[in-house]
Write an enzyme that holds these catalytic residues in place. Structure first.
Site, PDB file in Angstrom:
ATOM      1  N   ASP A 329      62.967  20.495  63.637  1.00 37.33           N
ATOM      2  CA  ASP A 329      62.495  20.761  64.990  1.00 37.33           C
ATOM      3  C   ASP A 329      61.160  21.503  64.877  1.00 37.33           C
ATOM      4  OD1 ASP A 329      62.639  21.143  67.862  1.00 37.33           O
ATOM      5  OD2 ASP A 329      63.123  23.229  67.393  1.00 37.33           O
ATOM      6  N   ASP A 331      59.346  23.596  67.633  1.00 38.06           N
ATOM      7  CA  ASP A 331      59.200  24.881  68.304  1.00 38.06           C
ATOM      8  C   ASP A 331      60.353  25.819  67.970  1.00 38.06           C
ATOM      9  OD1 ASP A 331      56.878  23.913  69.527  1.00 38.06           O
ATOM     10  OD2 ASP A 331      58.051  22.979  71.129  1.00 38.06           O
TER      11      ASP A 331
END
Length: 496
Positions: A329, A331
């Protein structure tokens, strides 16, 4: 006519590479779509390659032929991938016969086509014990010195197992996984010449390191793995008995149990004599070779046992296939989360992110980013701004092998936005690995659910915004885990 095939050649910079490429360039038959040479030297140097073939040079970091072949075939986009060793010499009609072999394989629906190897000897007389080792390649099963596999089958099985660091057993391993999956490997009619490897009296000692790879084969396929690859029983039981007799004799002598020491010494001498005689009868039967065989026959059993014990320990958890790719991922996993970040100046890597990613790259793991970016659908970020931010992420953290970005809003009903598995499946397809061999590292339950739904594994790295129930769910799932930091998550990946 162009073959729907890529030729992949791992190399350590041997002069024979140019001879191979010249033979392919001058050979009869259709041209391959591409030739990929993978430089597997730890410190690659420039390769001067002559000819008109479309050759692309890649690097694999000196991790061995299995890892080098993975680098090569994953860069191919053809139906077939044909692997050649850099020291073989194809016949003048090799390309035309390869085309016929692959057409026959397609018609029969088989997954692989093995070429035939000729191993000519120089000089007269019987071959030496060391020469016999190379001569056996002519009748060996599933030798990757000349082997073609369908690209989709390589994806299905996850490619070569890079835990095999030598040119030994990696070919039997992938072929056994392919046939166990229900596919067939045919023998084609094309032929290559394979030289007899140069050897000294130490060669027979160095090759005992292959017992480590034998340990990995046993861990992966069980005690009958030799029969499944078409080999007879190995010498390890006899080597173990020989080593035990030698150790027992020394221990008994140290404790002044002279009768026991004498019996054990006689047993060691008898076993060593039997091994020496067996090798001598199978070799050149010269006086010069006899001396080398006597010395090496005394040293081989303890070396073989030591390597096997080391391999059993090294591969004690090898029943589980290691991950091939890590999906991340963006963020709050790779960079600090700025709400709908649209300015590359706001990119701040998470602590230790670059070093953690470089550790994964150094081990040959493929990396991909899978990120929800609904700010684009909301009109809060333009696609151009998103591209600039992602470019800054690459600038600070290094390149990734794939980017999967969902631009949809939560209520758009797309199949890609996490927790849906779409981006995980797309990343696996782009990387050429099965989803089951992927690990997704993220900070939300949606990351975990996307990975698990796709059939992969997940590691949750919680932040202050991660819900308690998401952490509990990850801890309770057999294919998920929880790590306090990205660095700790990478530690978990590298331990599997």
């Amino acid at each position: 006519m162009t073959l729907d095939a890529t030729i992949v050649i791992p190399t350590i910079g041997r002069e024979s590479l140019q001879r191979l490429l010249t033979a392919l360039d001058r050979g009869e038959g259709p041209r391959p779509a591409q030739v990929i040479v993978v430089d597997d030297r730890p410190a690659p140097q420039a390769l001067t390659l002559n000819g008109d073939l479309p050759v692309k040079v890649l690097e694999s970091g000196g991790r061995g032929p299995a890892a080098a072949r993975n680098v090569g075939w994953r860069a191919a986009d053809t139906r077939w991938v044909c692997f050649l060793d850099d020291d073989v010499l194809p016949t003048a009609t090799w390309l035309s016969v390869l085309a016929a072999d692959l057409a026959a394989a397609d018609a029969a629906g088989v997954a692989g086509s093995q070429g035939r190897l000729d191993v000519p000897r120089e000089g007269a007389g019987r071959p030496t014990d060391d020469e016999q080792r190379t001569l056996r390649l002519a009748t060996a099963r599933w030798i990757t010195a000349d082997m073609a596999y369908r690209g989709d089958v390589l994806v299905e099985v996850g490619g070569f197992d890079a835990r095999f660091p030598r040119a030994y057993r990696e070919d039997s391993d992938i072929a056994l996984r392919i046939t166990t999956a229900g596919h067939t490997i045919a023998v084609g009619d094309r032929r290559c010449e394979h030289p007899v490897a140069p050897a000294t009296w130490r060669t027979s000692l160095r090759v005992q390191a292959g017992n480590r790879d034998n340990a990995l084969m046993r861990r992966k396929f069980g005690p009958d793995w030799r029969a499944r690859i078409g080999e007879g029983d190995g010498r390890l039981p006899a080597h173990t008995a020989t080593t035990a007799a030698a150790v027992g004799s020394l221990l008994a002598l140290a404790t002044r149990r002279h009768r026991v020491a004498a019996v054990a010494a006689v047993a060691w001498a008898a076993l060593t004599a039997e091994f020496t005689l067996r090798r001598y009868r199978g070799g050149s039967r010269t006086a010069a070779e006899l001396g080398r065989i006597i010395v090496s026959s005394m040293l081989i059993p303890p070396l073989a046992v030591a390597h096997r014990v080391a391999g059993e320990w090294q591969h004690r958890h090898a029943e589980t296939d290691p991950p091939l790719a890590v999906l991340l991922d963006r963020d709050d996993t790779l960079i600090e989360d700025g709400p709908y970040l649209n300015d590359p100046r706001g990119v701040v890597p998470m602590p230790g992110a670059r070093r953690a990613l470089d550790r994964l790259r150094d081990r040959g793991l493929l990396l991909a980013v899978v990120t929800n970016q609904s700010g684009v659908a909301r009109g809060l970020i333009t696609p151009e701004q998103l591209g600039e931010v992602n470019a800054e992420v690459v600038g600070q953290l290094g390149t990734f092998d794939s980017w999967q970005v969902c631009l949809h809003a939560e209520d758009d009903g797309c199949a890609c936005r996490k927790p849906a598995p779409g981006m995980v499946l797309a990343a696996a397809a782009a990387l050429g690995v099965p989803p089951q061999r992927c690990v997704l590292i993220g900070d939300t339950g949606g990351d975990v659910q996307a990975a698990l739904t796709a059939g992969g594994r997940a590691i949750l790295v919680p932040t202050d915004r991660t819900r308690v129930e998401e952490i509990s769910a990850a801890r309770s799932h057999p294919c998920a885990d929880v790590a306090p930091t990205l660095t700790a998550a990478v530690d978990m990946v590298l331990r599997t």
